[in-house]
Motif scaffolding. Sequence first.
Motif, short mmCIF file in Angstrom:
data_model
loop_
_atom_site.label_atom_id
_atom_site.label_comp_id
_atom_site.label_asym_id
_atom_site.label_seq_id
_atom_site.Cartn_x
_atom_site.Cartn_y
_atom_site.Cartn_z
N UNK A 340 1.10 -1.11 0.43
CA UNK A 340 -0.04 -0.30 0.00
C UNK A 340 1.21 1.26 -0.14
N UNK A 341 1.79 1.24 0.68
CA UNK A 341 2.81 2.23 0.71
C UNK A 341 3.51 3.02 -1.08
N UNK A 342 4.13 1.63 -1.28
CA UNK A 342 4.33 1.49 -2.59
C UNK A 342 2.87 2.11 -3.86
N UNK A 357 -11.03 -3.19 -3.28
CA UNK A 357 -10.77 -4.14 -4.32
C UNK A 357 -9.42 -4.41 -4.65
N UNK A 358 -8.61 -3.71 -4.27
CA UNK A 358 -6.84 -3.42 -4.73
C UNK A 358 -6.38 -3.83 -3.31
N UNK A 359 -7.11 -3.19 -1.84
CA UNK A 359 -6.89 -3.83 -0.96
C UNK A 359 -6.46 -5.18 -1.03
N UNK A 360 -7.66 -5.26 -1.29
CA UNK A 360 -7.94 -6.96 -0.48
C UNK A 360 -7.65 -7.64 -1.11
N UNK A 361 -6.60 -7.43 -2.39
CA UNK A 361 -5.55 -8.21 -3.74
C UNK A 361 -4.84 -8.62 -2.83
N UNK A 362 -4.00 -7.40 -2.01
CA UNK A 362 -2.73 -7.33 -1.52
C UNK A 362 -2.90 -8.26 -0.05
#
Length: 440
Positions: A340-342, A357-362
């Motif tokens: 998330x930092x990157x 959805x992006x965070x869930x993927x991480x």
Amino acid sequence: MRRVCLTLPTHRACTGTIAAIAEEATYGAREFGVEVHLLILDSSPAPVLAEHRQAVAALVASPGVTVHHLDEDEQRAFLREVLDRSVGASASASADRLLELMLPSRVSYGACTNRAFLIAQALGCTSVHRRDSDSRYQYVDGEPVFPLHQELTSLGQRADDVRKSATRSKLPPGSADRRVAVAGGSFVGEMSVDVAEIRDLDPDTYGELVGLSLPEGYPEIWRKHLIDASFRGAGTDSFDGDRTALAPISPTQVDMCNIGFDHELYSRVPLPPAPDTIGTDYFLLHLAHNARLPGLRHNRHIVNFHTEERRTDAGFLAYQVRFTKFLLATAYLNTVYARTTAAGEALLDTEGHIKASVVAGFVRDSVDLDGTEPVHRLDVIEGAYRRLGGRYTTVADTLADRRPRLLDEARDDMADFALLMDHWEALTGASAEAGLAVTG
């Protein structure tokens, strides 16, 4: 009229806190002309619950304040209705699993706050303001210093408008039109995590344990500084006038007993529901900071203290196991935070909202972390407790006995978090449709 939710999750006796937080609710309604929903989520045993019922009944009615005191049965009924709306009554296995994540049988700092988020949605609130049962307010000239003042001043407002009244401002370029997502202060008094005795007994062992919570890559001089500052809050400084900083808030600078979130953040992403694990409820703070969302940090710090229960043998052991689980969880969480930092502002859509959805993927990807890292961490933790000796030997023995379970839970907790994230926006939408039929 603007509605806000001031919430107190609790599983222990705190009649004094109930009275104090009711005063804060009254202050918010009176000074800001808002409708304050005081939400007490009570998981206490029956005798304590009865005491709390009496304390709530004794509160003086105040204009603009509505009190909701919900025990676990009432919370469960609300969640069942929301799950039926979002998942569907036919998908009973999925609904049962989500209900378990939302209302687990064990202590979960994230799950209790997630329930507050959903109920706030049902109440039509635009923000959630969390306090804890083991905290009190500072007083100046006989008057309490309420954090709600700064939270209501800033949350949901354009950052550029808040900048005019902030003491300091360091907004990222291009974020002036974004809304303030988080407002928080820290605490004074006892350390937020019960490790002061470890620091006094063996500073090197203390540094080794606390160092496990930090991401890799910091220069050694910075690691030492961060270890020294961890869990210390604002020290012993007394409130002497308002000072605020408008900028993305570092999670190390605020505490979850003194925090407010805008609904645009918590309606998209929940907190990890990991049971018996401290610290995981800081996830949204990390996420907001890494996405460069505006936040307001203030100095209306809360007074922290440790309850008597934590000082008993059983309470001590339970807390040290929760601390261990936090250190294991950070092996996974730090991989998420690195991504998330990157990603930075790429985590936001065109309206400045988190792409859930992006965070869930991480989070889902973190489940595949090389298992050698958590194993190494548990070796370090068990060895550290054995070196400390005394009652810490019992902690080490407990960790050894539970070793496979602890390692499995640390991984499975992240998988559960990903599952909850997949359903979260449907749950918050269903909560808004359901409303809150049960009030206490």
